[in-house]
Scaffold this motif. Structure first.
Motif, PDB file in Angstrom:
ATOM      1  N   VAL A   1       0.831  -1.197   0.000  1.00  0.00           N
ATOM      2  CA  VAL A   1       0.000   0.000   0.000  1.00  0.00           C
ATOM      3  C   VAL A   1       0.868   1.250   0.000  1.00  0.00           C
ATOM      4  N   ASP A   2       0.632   2.110  -0.987  1.00  0.00           N
ATOM      5  CA  ASP A   2       1.285   3.411  -1.076  1.00  0.00           C
ATOM      6  C   ASP A   2       0.242   4.472  -0.736  1.00  0.00           C
ATOM      7  N   LEU A   3       0.474   5.233   0.343  1.00  0.00           N
ATOM      8  CA  LEU A   3      -0.495   6.223   0.804  1.00  0.00           C
ATOM      9  C   LEU A   3      -0.203   7.635   0.288  1.00  0.00           C
ATOM     10  N   ASN A   4       0.709   7.770  -0.663  1.00  0.00           N
ATOM     11  CA  ASN A   4       0.977   9.104  -1.214  1.00  0.00           C
ATOM     12  C   ASN A   4      -0.288   9.755  -1.757  1.00  0.00           C
ATOM     13  N   ARG A   5      -1.143   8.959  -2.388  1.00  0.00           N
ATOM     14  CA  ARG A   5      -2.345   9.492  -3.028  1.00  0.00           C
ATOM     15  C   ARG A   5      -3.491   9.702  -2.045  1.00  0.00           C
ATOM     16  N   ALA A   6      -3.393   9.120  -0.861  1.00  0.00           N
ATOM     17  CA  ALA A   6      -4.475   9.243   0.127  1.00  0.00           C
ATOM     18  C   ALA A   6      -4.673  10.709   0.509  1.00  0.00           C
ATOM     19  N   GLY A   7      -5.904  11.201   0.379  1.00  0.00           N
ATOM     20  CA  GLY A   7      -6.203  12.583   0.734  1.00  0.00           C
ATOM     21  C   GLY A   7      -6.076  13.571  -0.400  1.00  0.00           C
ATOM     22  N   VAL A   8      -5.653  13.113  -1.589  1.00  0.00           N
ATOM     23  CA  VAL A   8      -5.576  14.003  -2.745  1.00  0.00           C
ATOM     24  C   VAL A   8      -7.002  14.394  -3.152  1.00  0.00           C
ATOM     25  N   PRO A   9      -7.261  15.668  -3.454  1.00  0.00           N
ATOM     26  CA  PRO A   9      -8.631  16.090  -3.754  1.00  0.00           C
ATOM     27  C   PRO A   9      -9.124  15.589  -5.104  1.00  0.00           C
ATOM     28  N   LEU A  10     -10.380  15.140  -5.107  1.00  0.00           N
ATOM     29  CA  LEU A  10     -11.037  14.663  -6.318  1.00  0.00           C
ATOM     30  C   LEU A  10     -12.349  15.397  -6.526  1.00  0.00           C
ATOM     31  N   LEU A  11     -12.755  15.485  -7.777  1.00  0.00           N
ATOM     32  CA  LEU A  11     -14.137  15.800  -8.114  1.00  0.00           C
ATOM     33  C   LEU A  11     -14.705  14.578  -8.802  1.00  0.00           C
ATOM     34  N   GLU A  12     -15.860  14.128  -8.341  1.00  0.00           N
ATOM     35  CA  GLU A  12     -16.547  13.038  -9.038  1.00  0.00           C
ATOM     36  C   GLU A  12     -17.674  13.642  -9.862  1.00  0.00           C
ATOM     37  N   ILE A  13     -17.638  13.400 -11.157  1.00  0.00           N
ATOM     38  CA  ILE A  13     -18.649  13.916 -12.088  1.00  0.00           C
ATOM     39  C   ILE A  13     -19.484  12.730 -12.545  1.00  0.00           C
ATOM     40  N   VAL A  14     -20.772  12.749 -12.226  1.00  0.00           N
ATOM     41  CA  VAL A  14     -21.671  11.638 -12.548  1.00  0.00           C
ATOM     42  C   VAL A  14     -22.600  12.052 -13.684  1.00  0.00           C
ATOM     43  N   SER A  15     -22.594  11.295 -14.757  1.00  0.00           N
ATOM     44  CA  SER A  15     -23.446  11.620 -15.900  1.00  0.00           C
ATOM     45  C   SER A  15     -24.833  10.995 -15.738  1.00  0.00           C
ATOM     46  N   GLU A  16     -25.789  11.546 -16.448  1.00  0.00           N
ATOM     47  CA  GLU A  16     -27.076  10.885 -16.604  1.00  0.00           C
ATOM     48  C   GLU A  16     -26.882   9.684 -17.542  1.00  0.00           C
ATOM     49  N   PRO A  17     -27.778   8.690 -17.500  1.00  0.00           N
ATOM     50  CA  PRO A  17     -27.640   7.528 -18.397  1.00  0.00           C
ATOM     51  C   PRO A  17     -28.106   7.865 -19.816  1.00  0.00           C
ATOM     52  N   ASP A  18     -27.479   8.863 -20.414  1.00  0.00           N
ATOM     53  CA  ASP A  18     -27.874   9.371 -21.732  1.00  0.00           C
ATOM     54  C   ASP A  18     -27.015   8.840 -22.867  1.00  0.00           C
ATOM     55  N   ILE A  19     -25.959   8.109 -22.539  1.00  0.00           N
ATOM     56  CA  ILE A  19     -24.977   7.672 -23.537  1.00  0.00           C
ATOM     57  C   ILE A  19     -25.424   6.331 -24.116  1.00  0.00           C
ATOM     58  N   ARG A  20     -25.226   6.139 -25.423  1.00  0.00           N
ATOM     59  CA  ARG A  20     -25.783   4.965 -26.088  1.00  0.00           C
ATOM     60  C   ARG A  20     -24.751   4.070 -26.780  1.00  0.00           C
ATOM     61  N   SER A  21     -23.497   4.425 -26.769  1.00  0.00           N
ATOM     62  CA  SER A  21     -22.484   3.587 -27.431  1.00  0.00           C
ATOM     63  C   SER A  21     -21.121   3.820 -26.810  1.00  0.00           C
TER      64      SER A  21
END
Length: 500
Positions: free
Chosen positions: A210-230
């Protein structure tokens, strides 16, 4: 309980934890865990990757979907390019030695308290505005409870019921080689959270570190609507998100570094059916082309089961994309919705935005990809030219600066898309790393258009400017490259005749 939770932990000589969870290998601090058989599912014998043209591949999937419809939604995690982590003063530098950018806060040690990085809020508001979302003027953080070896606190600080942005959309243009077309996809929500650490698996799959360097790095989660078809639409959606965050300057969006990661949910249903089918999550896609192929494979797999009357074999699960074998394989099954036991984060205050704060950020936004594409279209450029020029913000800025200095629009686009792009590709350089300036490109185009030099001579001068810099005028004079006009040549010939 502790013995259940930590079952499978491999004990090594310890440094900090009395439970002997940590080990030092080659002078680097690691936390090591054993891998179960289920964790090595992707280590099956891989087949030789099939070479299929993207166009042929897309046509094949379109034929399969004649009687079915694919429903696709994407969760995109964008790693924010802040100087420090989300809740502590540790820097995050990709490629650093494991566990060298850590502190008691991001390691989740008892008695530590998080302090929110204000830049995270600024970047979240920027993305929310760029995605045409409604901002939550009062939002909060929540604790998302789950146990995983690379999540040291045993929970993740995220946002649950009041995300910072909701109800937006994103617009994009499909590549002309795939038929083109304009698309608009809904955005369900954008929320802030922290990243987990990273598991480094051993070659034989017997343990993970386990490498904890990335632990706590800020993220944005972008959730799409189920509009994509391919798969194609999904790949172009993800590419547009990458393009957007780069234009905004909030992330480098590099998939190979994990700065942009996509989890895709795919289901199919017969044409005309209103109810969604059983969705399957796909992970481990490290490029947009891999995403396209992974989704199209999964669509084909599910349609095949439907056509055989075995749609009950489609279960809610997480599958991994195997690049070598060009297929998805089961990673873990989901018996039901996970109980994350969300509750408000007690150690962080609410996030309260003022109208002035939001207005200032809105005023600071530069021209975004969709607006730039429409502007280039109005200039008379083809969609192929438009998509090429707007893909990289630096290229678009170079093009804009060139035409601002008087260059003809189409000629400027052609020079950038052909000779300059070929040079950049061959030398693995960005347009900001060459010595050619927009001013000199405009001058070069003007010299060719005015007949001072030919197009062939112009190419010679171009590569000299790219490599060594200088000015068009100086190079023409230095190398005596002025092209004589037809009237001048006729006068010259007449004078010679009279002299004779």
């Amino acid at each position: 309980m502790a013995s259940v939770l930590f079952r499978g932990i491999q004990t090594r000589p310890f440094l900090l934890y009395p439970s002997a969870l940590l080990s030092r290998k080659n002078g680097v601090l690691f936390c090591t865990t054993k891998c179960s058989q289920s964790q090595t599912a992707t280590q099956e014998n891989q087949q030789t990757q099939m070479k299929v043209s993207p166009r042929t591949h897309t046509k094949k999937v379109e034929k399969i979907l004649h009687d079915y419809e694919a429903i696709i939604g994407i969760e995109t995690h964008v790693q924010l390019d802040t100087l420090t982590k989300a809740f502590c003063s540790c820097a995050y530098l990709y490629g650093s030695q494991p566990n060298t950018n850590v502190c008691p806060i991001c390691m989740g040690l008892p008695g530590t308290l998080p302090v929110l990085n204000s830049k995270v809020i600024e970047f979240a508001v920027k993305v929310g505005l760029a995605l045409n979302c409604n901002l939550s003027m009062n939002s909060k953080f929540d604790r998302k409870q789950y146990f995983y070896p690379d999540l040291p606190k045993g929970y993740q600080i995220s946002q649950f019921d009041i995300p910072i942005a909701t109800g937006g959309f994103i617009e994009l243009d499909l590549p002309t080689e795939y038929g083109g077309g304009h698309r608009k996809f809904g955005i369900t929500r954008v929320h802030m959270e922290e990243d987990a650490g990273k598991l480094l698996h051993s070659g034989n799959g017997s343990y993970s570190q386990v490498d904890l360097n990335r632990a706590g790095v800020p993220l944005l989660e972008i959730v799409s609507e189920p509009d994509i078809r391919s798969g194609l639409e999904a790949a172009e959606y993800a590419a547009e998100i990458q393009r957007l965050v780069r234009y905004l300057g909030v992330s480098n969006g590099n998939m190979q570094e994990g700065s942009l990661r996509c989890d895709v949910n795919v289901s199919v249903r017969p044409i005309g059916q209103l109810e969604y089918g059983t969705k399957v999550e796909i992970k481990n896609m490290n490029s947009f082309s891999a995403m396209n192929r992974a989704i199209d494979f999964e669509i084909s797999r599910q349609v095949d089961l439907y056509s055989k009357g075995e749609d009950n074999q489609i279960i809610q699960e997480t599958r991994l994309w195997e690049e070598g074998a060009q297929r998805t394989v089961t990673m873990r099954k989901k018996e039901g919705l996970a109980d994350y036991r969300y509750f408000p984060e007690p150690d962080l205050p609410e996030v309260v935005l003022s109208e002035e704060y939001v207005d200032n950020i809105r005023a600071s936004l530069l021209e975004l990809p969709e607006v730039k594409r429409r502007r280039y279209e109005r200039m008379g450029l083809s969609m192929q030219d438009v998509l090429f020029l707007t893909n990289d913000m630096n290229v678009a800025d170079f093009f804009d600066a060139t035409i601002e200095r008087g260059a003809e629009v189409k000629m400027a686009a052609n020079w950038i898309m052909s000779d300059i792009a070929a040079y950049l590709n061959n030398e693995k350089l960005s347009i900001n790393e060459i010595k050619l300036t927009p001013q000199e490109l405009a001058e070069l185009i003007s010299s060719i258009k005015g007949g001072t030099i030919s197009g062939k001579i112009g190419k010679e001068i171009l590569f000299e400017l790219i490599s060594n810099g200088g000015t068009v005028k100086a190079l023409i004079e230095e190398k005596d490259l002025v092209q004589a006009s037809i009237p001048t040549l006729l006068i010259f010939m007449v004078n010679i005749k009279f002299i004779k």
